[in-house]
Design an enzyme around this catalytic site. Structure first.
Site, short mmCIF file in Angstrom:
data_model
loop_
_atom_site.label_atom_id
_atom_site.label_comp_id
_atom_site.label_asym_id
_atom_site.label_seq_id
_atom_site.Cartn_x
_atom_site.Cartn_y
_atom_site.Cartn_z
CD GLU A 182 -43.41 41.30 -0.97
OE1 GLU A 182 -44.38 40.57 -1.24
OE2 GLU A 182 -43.38 42.03 0.02
CD GLU A 390 -44.33 45.63 0.62
OE1 GLU A 390 -44.90 44.74 1.29
OE2 GLU A 390 -44.38 45.69 -0.61
#
Ligand code: IFM
Length: 485
Positions: A182, A390
Site C-alpha cells: 500500500e 488483504e
C-alpha cells in the site's frame, strides 16, 4: 500455482460456482506486518523506525498506544507458527522490519535481525506453509526519515541495498515477494494528512514520496530478478471503486480526482508506464511533487511483475464540496471529520449510504465492489494473476462469559467477499489466492489497539491468544477449498 481451472469447462462452472468451490490450487492465507505484531522493538540490535517515533508522539495514536509490545510475536514465534499450522491455510504473508536488518537503514546486515526471519521462514516451511514476504510495510528506519525519507531519491538506493541483503539471505527459501504494501498509505497518510508516520502534512512531499516509493518498487524488482530469478514478485495496492454521489458534472469530477489519487496514480505507472495527466496537472503547483521524476524512472517502475496484490476493504462514494446539501437531500450521510477532503488536496467529500452496513472502522460493506475492482484491473490494465492480499474487517468483538468470541459479522464479511472473488473468477479474472487480514488482532496504526481485525483474539495485557469463531470457519473453508452453501 493454480492447477486446472474449472471455468475453462462451461457446464462445470455453473455446478461448481453454485457450490462455492474455488479453483484447484487456490492459495489460502493470512497476513500480518512486522510493526503491527512483533513488539521487542529494542531486541537484537533493531534500530528505531518512523512508527516508533511517531507512535510515541503525544496525540498521534489512540490512547497513546505504541507497537512496543504489540502481539509480542517476536518472542512467541513458535506458538504463533503452531497457531498458523492449526489454521491450515497454505500460505502466510508477513513483512520484514527494515530496521531489524539495517538499524540505520544503511550499512551491513544485522545478522541477529536476519536470523529471526530465517527462523520464521524455516518454521513455516516445516509446517508446510508457503512464506510470502513483504519487504516494506511502512516501518522506515528513522535515520532515513531524518535524511528526507521517501521525499528523498536516496531512499530508493537504500531500499535496493536492503532488498539485496534480504534476498541473498532468504532467496533460497522464499519464492514469493511483495515489494511494497500500500504505497498510497505511506505517501498520502504519511506525508499529506500526517495521520501516519512520519506525520508530515505537505501535498508536494506526498507526491514526491509516491514517485520514490514506486521507483523503489522498480529497483527492488530488479534486485530480486538478479538475485532470485525464479521468484514471483508483485506489489500490494489498496485499490477500490470510487463512485460519484450523482451524475452531476461536479460530483463526477470529484470522483475522478479521488480515483486518480488512489487508483490511477499507482496502476497507470505500473502498467502503462506513465502518470495520469490529470494528476500531474493537479499536483503541478505543489513542490517538489512530480518534478522529481527523472528520465528512465517510468521504465523502471513499469517492468513486468508476476502478480498484483489487491488489498480491498470497501468502496468509496464522493461528492463535490459545493454539492454537500444535494448529497444530503439525496439521502447520503456525511461523516465528520471529512476525511477524503483532506487526503491529497482533492476537493472532494466522502459520503456514506445509511442503508449500507459498516465495519467498526466506518467502512461500508459491499463485497461486489471487490469483484468490480478486480475486473477493472483485468479490463483496463493487465490480465496478470491477482491475489487478494488483504481483506478483512474490524468489529466490536468481545469474549463471552463462556470464553468464546462469536464474530458472526466477520464470518459474514469474509464469506461475502470470497463469493465476490468467485464472481471475479467467473468473469475471467485470474485470481490465484486470498489472504485474510489478519490472523491476529494487532496494532491498527493510529487507531492503536482499539480495532480488532483478527481471526484470533489477542489479550494485549497477557498476550493470550483465543481463536474466534471466524478462525474455525476459515479452517473449514480452507480445508474444503469451498464456501459452505
Ligand atoms: O492494518 C492495516 C494494514 O496494515 C494495511 N492494510 C489495511 C489494514 C487495516 O486497516
Amino acid at each position: 500455482m493454480v492447477g486446472g481451472r474449472y471455468w475453462e469447462d462451461a457446464p462445470i462452472v455453473a455446478l461448481q460456482r453454485g457450490s462455492g468451490a474455488f479453483p484447484d490450487g487456490f492459495l489460502w492465507g493470512t497476513k500480518t506486518s512486522a510493526y503491527q505484531i512483533e513488539g521487542s522493538v529494542d531486541a537484537d540490535g533493531r534500530g528505531p523506525s518512523i512508527w516508533d517515533t511517531f507512535s510515541h508522539r503525544t496525540g498521534a495514536t489512540r490512547n497513546g498506544d505504541t507497537g512496543d509490545v504489540a502481539c509480542d510475536h517476536y518472542r512467541r514465534l513458535d506458538d504463533d507458527l503452531d497457531l498458523l499450522a492449526r489454521l491450515g491455510a497454505g500460505a502466510y504473508c508477513f513483512s520484514i522490519a527494515w530496521p531489524r536488518i539495517q538499524p540505520t537503514g544503511t550499512g551491513p546486515a544485522n545478522e541477529s535481525g536476519l536470523d529471526f526471519y530465517r527462523r520464521l521462514v524455516d518454521g513455516l516451511l516445516r509446517r508446510s506453509i508457503v512464506p510470502v514476504v513483504t519487504l516494506y510495510h511502512w516501518d522506515l528506519p528513522q535515520s532515513l526519515e531524518d535524511a528526507g525519507g521517501w521525499v528523498s531519491r536516496d531512499t530508493v538506493g537504500r531500499f535496493a541495498e536492503y532488498t539485496r541483503i534480504v534476498a541473498e539471505a532468504l532467496g533460497d527459501t522464499v519464492s514469493t515477494w511483495i515489494t511494497l504494501n500500500e504505497p498510497w498509505c505511506s505517501a498520502w497518510l504519511g506525508y499529506a494528512t500526517g495521520e501516519h508516520a512520519p506525520g508530515i502534512r505537505d501535498h508536494g512531499k506526498a507526491a514526491a514520496a509516491t514517485h520514490h516509493l514506486l521507483l523503489a518498487h522498480g529497483a527492488a524488482l530488479q534486485v530480486l530478478r538478479a538475485t532470485t530469478p525464479s521468484a514471483q514478485v508483485g506489489i500490494g495496492l489498496n485499490i477500490q471503486p470510487i463512485r460519484p454521489a450523482s451524475d452531476h458534472d461536479d460530483d463526477r469530477a470529484a470522483c475522478r480526482r479521488v480515483d486518480g489519487n488512489l487508483n490511477r496514480l499507482y496502476l497507470d505507472p505500473l502498467f502503462k508506464g506513465r502518470y495520469p495527466d490529470d494528476m500531474l496537472e493537479h499536483y503541478s503547483g505543489h513542490a517538489p511533487g512530480f518534478d522529481v521524476v527523472a528520465a528512465g524512472d517510468l521504465e523502471t517502475i513499469s517492468r513486468p511483475i508476476d502478480f498484483l496484490g489487491v488489498n480491498f476493504y470497501s468502496p468509496t462514494t464522493v461528492c463535490a464540496p459545493t454539492r454537500r446539501a444535494e448529497a444530503q437531500a439525496a439521502g447520503f450521510w456525511i461523516p465528520e471529520p471529512d476525511r477524503r477532503a483532506r487526503v491529497g488536496d482533492l476537493n472532494a467529500v466522502q459520503v456514506l449510504r445509511p442503508e449500507v452496513s459498516r465495519t467498526q472502522m466506518g467502512w461500508e460493506i459491499e463485497p461486489g465492489a471487490l469483484t468490480e475492482i478486480m475486473v477493472r484491473v483485468h479490463d483496463e490494465y493487465a490480465t496478470l494473476p491477482l491475489y487478494v492480499t488483504e481483506n478483512g474487517a474490524a468489529f466490536d468483538d468481545y469474549v463471552g462469559p463462556d470464553g468464546e468470541i462469536r464474530d458472526a459479522e466477520r464470518i459474514g464479511y469474509l464469506d461475502g467477499h470470497l463469493r465476490a472473488v468467485l464472481d471475479a473468477v467467473g468473469a475471467g479474472v485470474d485470481v490465484r489466492g486470498y489472504f485474510v487480514w489478519s490472523v491476529l488482532d494487532n496494532f491498527e496504526w493510529a487507531h492503536g489497539y482499539s480495532k480488532r481485525f483478527g481471526l484470533t483474539w489477542v489479550d494485549f495485557r497477557s498476550g493470550e491468544r483465543i481463536p474466534k469463531a471466524s478462525f474455525a470457519w476459515y479452517q473449514r473453508t480452507v480445508r474444503d477449498n469451498a464456501l459452505e452453501p
